[in-house]
Structures are given as C-alpha cells and as structure tokens.
Design a protein around this motif. Sequence first.
Motif, PDB file in Angstrom:
ATOM      1  N   UNK A 215       0.835  -1.212   0.000  1.00 40.35           N
ATOM      2  CA  UNK A 215       0.000   0.000   0.000  1.00 40.35           C
ATOM      3  C   UNK A 215       0.861   1.250   0.000  1.00 40.35           C
ATOM      4  N   UNK A 216       1.919   1.234   0.812  1.00 37.72           N
ATOM      5  CA  UNK A 216       2.817   2.389   0.891  1.00 37.72           C
ATOM      6  C   UNK A 216       3.551   2.571  -0.438  1.00 37.72           C
ATOM      7  N   UNK A 217       4.016   1.460  -1.021  1.00 36.90           N
ATOM      8  CA  UNK A 217       4.712   1.529  -2.305  1.00 36.90           C
ATOM      9  C   UNK A 217       3.775   2.005  -3.408  1.00 36.90           C
ATOM     10  N   UNK A 232       2.011  11.798   2.870  1.00 46.28           N
ATOM     11  CA  UNK A 232       2.458  10.418   2.653  1.00 46.28           C
ATOM     12  C   UNK A 232       2.893   9.784   3.977  1.00 46.28           C
ATOM     13  N   UNK A 233       3.678  10.522   4.763  1.00 47.93           N
ATOM     14  CA  UNK A 233       4.161   9.985   6.037  1.00 47.93           C
ATOM     15  C   UNK A 233       3.009   9.713   6.996  1.00 47.93           C
ATOM     16  N   UNK A 234       2.009  10.583   6.998  1.00 44.30           N
ATOM     17  CA  UNK A 234       0.855  10.375   7.901  1.00 44.30           C
ATOM     18  C   UNK A 234       0.086   9.116   7.534  1.00 44.30           C
ATOM     19  N   UNK A 235      -0.103   8.894   6.227  1.00 44.29           N
ATOM     20  CA  UNK A 235      -0.790   7.668   5.803  1.00 44.29           C
ATOM     21  C   UNK A 235       0.014   6.449   6.212  1.00 44.29           C
ATOM     22  N   UNK A 236       1.308   6.439   5.888  1.00 49.53           N
ATOM     23  CA  UNK A 236       2.145   5.280   6.174  1.00 49.53           C
ATOM     24  C   UNK A 236       2.203   4.995   7.673  1.00 49.53           C
ATOM     25  N   UNK A 252      10.446   5.213  10.721  1.00 52.96           N
ATOM     26  CA  UNK A 252      10.417   5.627   9.326  1.00 52.96           C
ATOM     27  C   UNK A 252       9.585   6.887   9.063  1.00 52.96           C
ATOM     28  N   UNK A 253       8.513   7.093   9.839  1.00 54.52           N
ATOM     29  CA  UNK A 253       7.580   8.138   9.440  1.00 54.52           C
ATOM     30  C   UNK A 253       7.128   9.092  10.549  1.00 54.52           C
ATOM     31  N   UNK A 254       7.349   8.743  11.805  1.00 56.42           N
ATOM     32  CA  UNK A 254       6.740   9.509  12.904  1.00 56.42           C
ATOM     33  C   UNK A 254       7.181  10.964  12.948  1.00 56.42           C
ATOM     34  N   UNK A 255       8.463  11.220  12.738  1.00 60.89           N
ATOM     35  CA  UNK A 255       8.954  12.595  12.872  1.00 60.89           C
ATOM     36  C   UNK A 255       8.292  13.514  11.862  1.00 60.89           C
ATOM     37  N   UNK A 256       8.205  13.074  10.624  1.00 59.42           N
ATOM     38  CA  UNK A 256       7.592  13.905   9.588  1.00 59.42           C
ATOM     39  C   UNK A 256       6.081  13.972   9.758  1.00 59.42           C
ATOM     40  N   UNK A 257       5.468  12.866  10.133  1.00 56.22           N
ATOM     41  CA  UNK A 257       4.009  12.809  10.242  1.00 56.22           C
ATOM     42  C   UNK A 257       3.472  13.662  11.385  1.00 56.22           C
TER      43      UNK A 257
END
Length: 409
Positions: A215-217, A232-236, A252-257
């Motif tokens: 899904x992420x890819x 994108x980061x919030x979804x992932x 992988x994604x928390x900091x940006x999300x």
Amino acid sequence: MSTATRTETTAWAFRTRFRRGAFGWKGTQLAIGRINEALTEIRAVARHDPARAAEGAVLLLEKLSPALCQIDSSSGALGNATYAAVQELAPLISQAPVSTKVRQQWLDRLFEAIQEDDPPSIESLGDHWGDLCATKELASVWADQLLPTLKNVLRERKRGTYAFFSGATLCYSALFKAERHDQILELLDMDPHPIWPYLVWGAKVLASRGQIDKAIAYLRERAGSTTSETSFARFAEEELLKAGRRAAAFNQYALLANQANTHLSTFRALTKKYPELAKDKLLNHLIASTPAEPGKWFATAKTLKLLEQATRLAWASPCDPKTLNRAARDHLKTQPDFAMQCALASLHWMSMGHGYELTGLDVLEAHRYAIEAAAATQQTQQARASIEQVLASDRPMAAWMQRSLGIGR
C-alpha cells in the motif's frame, strides 16, 4: 416522539449566527469564534442526546459555507478551523442512533451542502461519507448513485478532457465502506492522473488486505512529486500503527508525520502517540534528527525538567535569547546554576548576532539574571569572566551590548 420530529424543533443558538453571508471580508476571527461556540453547544447536547447532537452537526455543516463565503481565507486559519470542525462532527453523525430513514435525510442534506460548497469549507466531509452511511447496505446504495457520474468523468479524463466530479471522494469512501474494494482499484486504473484524495483509497484497499508495504509503495509510485511528503508519512504511519508495527511507524515516518508548529508541540504529539517511549530517549532521538540545530530543542528539555541536557542545548547552537532570558528568570530562585547558564548563553548568542527584535532591555535582563544567579551559587568571578568574553571587540554585536549596559570602551 420520533428522532426526526424531536430534532426539527431544536432551538440551536448557533442557527441565527450562521446566516448566508453573515461574516464580512475581515471576519476570520469572529467566524472562528462562532464555530467554536457552535461546537461547544453541540458537545453539551451530545452528552445526553447523541441523536439530537448529530442533527445539530448536520445543520452546522449545512450552514458553514454559505455563512463564510465572503471571508478572506488566505491566511489559512479559517480553513484549519472548518477542517477541525468536520473532523469532530463527522463521528457524531456516523455514530448517532437513528433510523435509516433519518440518516438518509441527513445524507441528502449533506450531499446538497457539498455541491454548494463554494469556496470549499466542508470538502473533507467526503472522506467520511462511507462512515456517515453507518451500514454497508446504505453505503452501497450511495455508491450505486454516484458511480455512473464518476465513470463518465473518468472516461472524459481518459480522452484528455478536463472533468471533475465533487462526489468522487464520496463514491470511493462509500465503496470502501461497502467493501466493494475491487471496484475502487478498477476506477483508479481508469483515471490517467488520479490525485491524492482518490489514490489514498486504493492504498487503503491494499492495507485492509494486510498488504501494508504494498500500500505504501503503491502511493509512493503513483502519487508523484506533487504529493506532500507529510501527507504520505501520515498515511504510512497510520497504517503501520493499525498493523501493530509500531517500531517501523516511529523509525520511518513519525517525525515527519507529527511535525507541529513548535518543537515542543511535536514532542508532545509523539509522546501521546508513542507512550511506550521514555521521554528522555525520545528527546535524544529528536535532537539527533536535527543535527545542525540542536538548540531548538532547548525549550522542550527545559519543560521536561531535563536541566543538564537543556544547558548543553542552550550552548550547542543558536538559541533564542528571549527564550533563554525567560528560562533564567523562571529558575532564578529554584535552580540558580541553570539560570546562570541560560543568562550567559543568552548574552553569548546576542553577541554573535542571533535573536529577533532584540532591545537593550534584553541585554540588561540577561546580564542581571547572570549576576544574580552567580551570586547565589558563589560563581560571580566565573560569570564576570564569561561576560567579559562576550563583550570582546571581535563579537559582531559587542559594541551595541556595551552601550546597552552603559560600559565605555
């Protein structure tokens, strides 16, 4: 008395405050205040009558766009307020204990409001359409109503003609709720240039099948460079958390999300979402994520009462002198050693030309806090030596600071 009859007679105080064109060009703050008042009123009713509160939510959503249509919304503040209102009201409507007939009436009203939503105030309501239907059966009915128009629009887009349908997101959401997942993927394959609000439904289909990485890819490959990395980061992150893959979500994604307006707000958002992480370790992780400017995490470390770490951060890279002065003032009696370090760091960064809209008063305050704190800790000689260095002639702002302190050279 039926729900429909009871709710129709409700005298909502906000009703008269959201007349068409009720707010002028500069009415942003007034409108935001009125929205908050309306939400407070609806919340109060929801505590004892969720069905009546949901009726109020429908009414408010109907009235938002016509009432706000004349406001200059270029600042983004009004958009944030209406988006937040939709996020709060949609679950109230989705979870309301009402008959299918009443719910269908609500959906008809909301659909009409979405068609008339110009400039857009409630467009994000489409993301919730499947949940607003409450049942798979009603969601499927709505999907069947919306599908013919959506398919026609997609055919036109495939021919290279510009075509848009305000019910597209509603249709994808209804199909997802109805578990008609293959149709979502087929529709997206028909669209030559699907945008993020549509593509995300395809990714949700894959995630619902347990194919999180796929899904992420899928989103990464199809969304293109115009898509916000934050979106994108919030979804992932969300899908990885749902799957119980918390370490991967965080790493992988928390900091940006979870980036917020301030570093402290970012830290608080992460501690709320990842309570299993020790606060000091989380802070170290965040500091490491911004190696060029560790000083920006000073206020967070101070708030956590990690004063040794805060002291290191105050000196590590440019830190706002006003923030340092406030920290020195607040800790002057209770933690004088920390207060002295904050005041000296403030003088240091001021002398190097850092800080915004500084005045001589900022210099005087930092100097006074440094001397008072040093006296309390028997470090007056060391403090004066540090101040002497700060006022050395090779510092960009030394001459200005000397004048502010009344020192002649």
